[in-house]
Design an enzyme around this catalytic site. Structure first.
Site, PDB file in Angstrom:
ATOM      1  N   HIS A 236       0.862  -1.181   0.000  1.00  0.00           N
ATOM      2  CA  HIS A 236       0.000   0.000   0.000  1.00  0.00           C
ATOM      3  C   HIS A 236       0.895   1.225   0.000  1.00  0.00           C
ATOM      4  O   HIS A 236       1.879   1.272   0.742  1.00  0.00           O
ATOM      5  CB  HIS A 236      -0.906  -0.002   1.236  1.00  0.00           C
ATOM      6  CG  HIS A 236      -2.053   0.951   1.097  1.00  0.00           C
ATOM      7  ND1 HIS A 236      -1.898   2.311   1.202  1.00  0.00           N
ATOM      8  CD2 HIS A 236      -3.364   0.745   0.839  1.00  0.00           C
ATOM      9  CE1 HIS A 236      -3.068   2.900   1.020  1.00  0.00           C
ATOM     10  NE2 HIS A 236      -3.982   1.970   0.792  1.00  0.00           N
ATOM     11  N   ARG A 289      -1.955   1.220  -7.487  1.00  0.00           N
ATOM     12  CA  ARG A 289      -1.124   1.447  -6.299  1.00  0.00           C
ATOM     13  C   ARG A 289       0.310   0.956  -6.446  1.00  0.00           C
ATOM     14  O   ARG A 289       1.191   1.478  -5.763  1.00  0.00           O
ATOM     15  CB  ARG A 289      -1.792   0.911  -5.042  1.00  0.00           C
ATOM     16  CG  ARG A 289      -2.126  -0.501  -5.001  1.00  0.00           C
ATOM     17  CD  ARG A 289      -2.770  -0.868  -3.676  1.00  0.00           C
ATOM     18  NE  ARG A 289      -3.944  -0.059  -3.349  1.00  0.00           N
ATOM     19  CZ  ARG A 289      -4.887  -0.451  -2.501  1.00  0.00           C
ATOM     20  NH1 ARG A 289      -4.799  -1.606  -1.912  1.00  0.00           N
ATOM     21  NH2 ARG A 289      -5.908   0.313  -2.237  1.00  0.00           N
ATOM     22  N   ARG A 383      -3.932  -6.398  -7.247  1.00  0.00           N
ATOM     23  CA  ARG A 383      -5.362  -6.276  -6.935  1.00  0.00           C
ATOM     24  C   ARG A 383      -5.842  -4.833  -7.078  1.00  0.00           C
ATOM     25  O   ARG A 383      -5.202  -3.897  -6.603  1.00  0.00           O
ATOM     26  CB  ARG A 383      -5.609  -6.729  -5.497  1.00  0.00           C
ATOM     27  CG  ARG A 383      -7.039  -6.611  -5.030  1.00  0.00           C
ATOM     28  CD  ARG A 383      -7.121  -6.920  -3.561  1.00  0.00           C
ATOM     29  NE  ARG A 383      -6.294  -6.002  -2.822  1.00  0.00           N
ATOM     30  CZ  ARG A 383      -6.761  -5.025  -2.046  1.00  0.00           C
ATOM     31  NH1 ARG A 383      -8.051  -4.869  -1.892  1.00  0.00           N
ATOM     32  NH2 ARG A 383      -5.946  -4.224  -1.416  1.00  0.00           N
TER      33      ARG A 383
HETATM   34  C1  SIN Z   1      -7.518   1.589   1.268  1.00  0.00           C
HETATM   35  O1  SIN Z   1      -8.495   1.999   1.882  1.00  0.00           O
HETATM   36  O2  SIN Z   1      -6.684   2.339   0.776  1.00  0.00           O
HETATM   37  C2  SIN Z   1      -7.317   0.131   1.124  1.00  0.00           C
HETATM   38  C3  SIN Z   1      -8.382  -0.437   0.316  1.00  0.00           C
HETATM   39  C4  SIN Z   1      -7.949  -1.750  -0.245  1.00  0.00           C
HETATM   40  O3  SIN Z   1      -6.810  -2.154  -0.052  1.00  0.00           O
HETATM   41  O4  SIN Z   1      -8.751  -2.365  -0.936  1.00  0.00           O
END
Ligand code: SIN
Length: 534
Positions: A236, A289, A383
């Site tokens: 992330h 991402r 994903r």
């Molecule tokens: C987020 O809220 O940034 C994460 C959402 C996700 O990983 O699906």
């Protein structure tokens, strides 16, 4: 030691997140005897930490469509999604969300009652439904745990699943478990569903809770199932960075700063205040991402900073819209309404896992998997944000139907008891340090080999005595499997970034790397052609 107690059910569900509880509730409603086993409290898994929401097209957003959601998912998946799985799972999304709402989950709505929407990286529309502002997973988990308690579903908390019980023909017939005091037990069942989440705890810094130690993938591999796409660990882009903390203090769960902050206007700046995503991707901060996480990592290296900053000071009503993020920031002495939030990337989601069909069946009779632990082909190499709660809801419900159908056939019966195994185990800190150093964002052959050597040198036999021992064994096996797959894939694709092979290589376009264990319990990687991957 053999188990002093044994119990029976039609279905044992290991894990109590969105996929596990959805399957358990549906199976119990259909009359099956179900037991849910979970190593911590019922709500301690990954589901409750999901902030952003559930990506779903219910037909009320002008210009959006399931086809557009499918296209965005396949773009993010970088050529390795299974198109049939993507279409099948996303098409079932609206019905799955409707069933969840009927079970009591409350999503944020406008004054006229329409579902509120947000947008995250890689989505071409505002299609993500949310709850509690940025507390969607917490609301999903609350509703499902309440429904489970209301339905009188047996929840065996404080028990870790150790290994599958297997008949002479390798059909899974239950699991061995250990309670918090290390006392063993056996749960006999003709169907076992693994819904144990991912393996973010392989890394020193992760958004995942302490429970995400890869137990389900390890158990499935030992039971003879295959795992695939393990090299695709999604990082992330934005977890809260607390300045001054040493890396050794960063182990474990880090506070997520949801992508929806960027979806609603937050921008990324480097230490000079420059908005560096503008030149990187046409979608800037809302690029997929892997692109954002890679750009942040490079910017940190270029500027010598420990982090970058997410500037959300222009987002109106920030504290009310993002109460979870606001609370995490304030606990760290940061006021996100008037100062930029220091952020870094962290391990977040396992795109790969136990190979299943879209109904959660593995190739091993009696063994099923759903949610993050599974690899259905929905995510491919990366994903799409907020597709995971949806997958858990859809496939969880399908597993219940698959088990009911499969139980109609006669099963071999397990007789006798199962000894608790001796595993290959390394110290968790060694594994996390090695994986963070060699298998994070930007990998190369030398770093992967060094990580592999470090894990191997620290590995020795360890009896499965308690939860920590079972988790450490799972992390050790997962480290070897992820490193083997990441070393084999000599290209960069999705969230697998090789600095020594920086480009996508089309010879890998239709290839999924499948991992199985050899006779000595070591992971072996094989290349499997993917039918119609795109
Ligand atoms: C987020 O809220 O940034 C994460 C959402 C996700 O990983 O699906």
């Amino acid at each position: 030691m053999t188990a002093p107690w044994a119990a029976g059910a039609d279905l044992v569900v290991v894990g109590s997140g969105v996929a596990g509880l959805t399957a358990a509730l549906d199976a119990a409603a259909a009359g099956l005897r179900v037991v849910v086993v979970t190593k911590d409290a019922a709500d301690a898994g990954s589901t409750r930490w999901a902030q952003g929401g559930v990506a779903v097209v219910v037909g009320d957003v002008p210009g959006d469509s399931v086809d557009a959601h499918v296209a965005d998912t396949r773009t993010a998946g970088a050529g390795l999604c299974d198109p049939a799985a993507v279409a099948s799972i996303l098409t079932d999304g609206p019905a799955a969300v409707a069933r969840l709402r009927a079970r009591g989950a409350v999503f944020d709505a406008t004054p006229t009652g329409a579902l509120e929407r947000t947008r995250e990286g890689g989505h071409s529309a505002f299609r993500v439904v949310r709850a509690g502002g940025d507390a969607t997973g917490a609301e999903v988990e609350r509703a499902l745990v309440a429904a489970a308690r209301g339905a009188g579903l047996p929840l065996l908390t404080g028990h870790v699943a150790v290994d599958a019980l297997r008949t002479a023909d390798d059909t899974v017939a239950g699991v061995t478990v250990l309670d918090d005091a290390g006392r063993p037990g056996m749960l006999h069942a003709p169907a076992v569903l693994l819904a144990t989440g991912g393996y973010g705890q392989l890394f020193a810094s992760t958004t995942n809770p302490a429970t995400s130690t890869g137990d389900g993938v390890a158990l499935a591999l030992r039971a003879g199932a295959a795992a695939a796409d393990l090299e695709f660990v999604q990082f992330h882009p934005t977890v809260l960075h607390v300045p001054g903390r040493a890396e050794s203090d960063l182990a474990g769960h880090r506070p997520l700063v949801t992508e929806a902050v960027r979806g609603e206007g937050g921008v990324l700046r480097d230490r000079t205040g420059a908005r560096f995503m503008l030149g990187v991707h046409p979608l800037a901060e809302l690029a997929p991402r892997d692109v954002v996480a890679g750009a942040i990592t490079r910017r940190m290296a270029q500027t010598g900073a420990e982090c970058v900053w997410l500037d959300a000071t222009a987002v109106e009503g920030f504290a009310a819209r993002f109460p979870t993020v606001t609370a995490s920031c304030r606990a760290a002495g940061i006021d996100p309404t008037c100062e930029p939030i220091p952020v870094t990337p962290a391990a977040h989601y396992a795109c790969g896992g136990v190979v299943t069909d879209v109904d959660g069946r593995t190739a091993v009779r009696g063994l099923y998997a759903a949610g993050e632990v599974a690899r259905t082909g929905l995510h491919g190499a990366n994903r799409l944000a907020s597709n995971s709660l949806l997958e858990g809801l859809v496939v969880g419900a399908r597993v219940a139907r698959a088990v009911i159908a499969d139980l109609a056939a006669p099963r071999p019966v397990l007789v006798g008891t199962a000894p608790l195994p001796v595993f290959a185990v390394a110290d968790r800190r060694v594994v996390q340090r090695a994986m963070s150093a060699g298998a994070g964002i930007g990998r190369d052959a030398a770093g992967l080999a060094a990580a592999s050597d470090a894990v191997e040198a620290a590995t020795g036999p360890g009896p499965a005595r308690d939860r920590a021992g079972v988790e450490d064994a799972a992390l050790t096996l997962l480290a070897a499997a992820v490193l083997a797959a990441a070393g084999t894939r000599t290209e960069s694709r999705g969230c697998h970034v090789r600095t020594d092979h920086p480009d996508r290589d089309d010879t890998w376009q239709r290839a999924s790397l499948q991992v199985r264990l050899d006779r000595d319990g070591r992971p072996v990687v094989a290349t499997e052609a993917l039918a119609g991957a795109a």
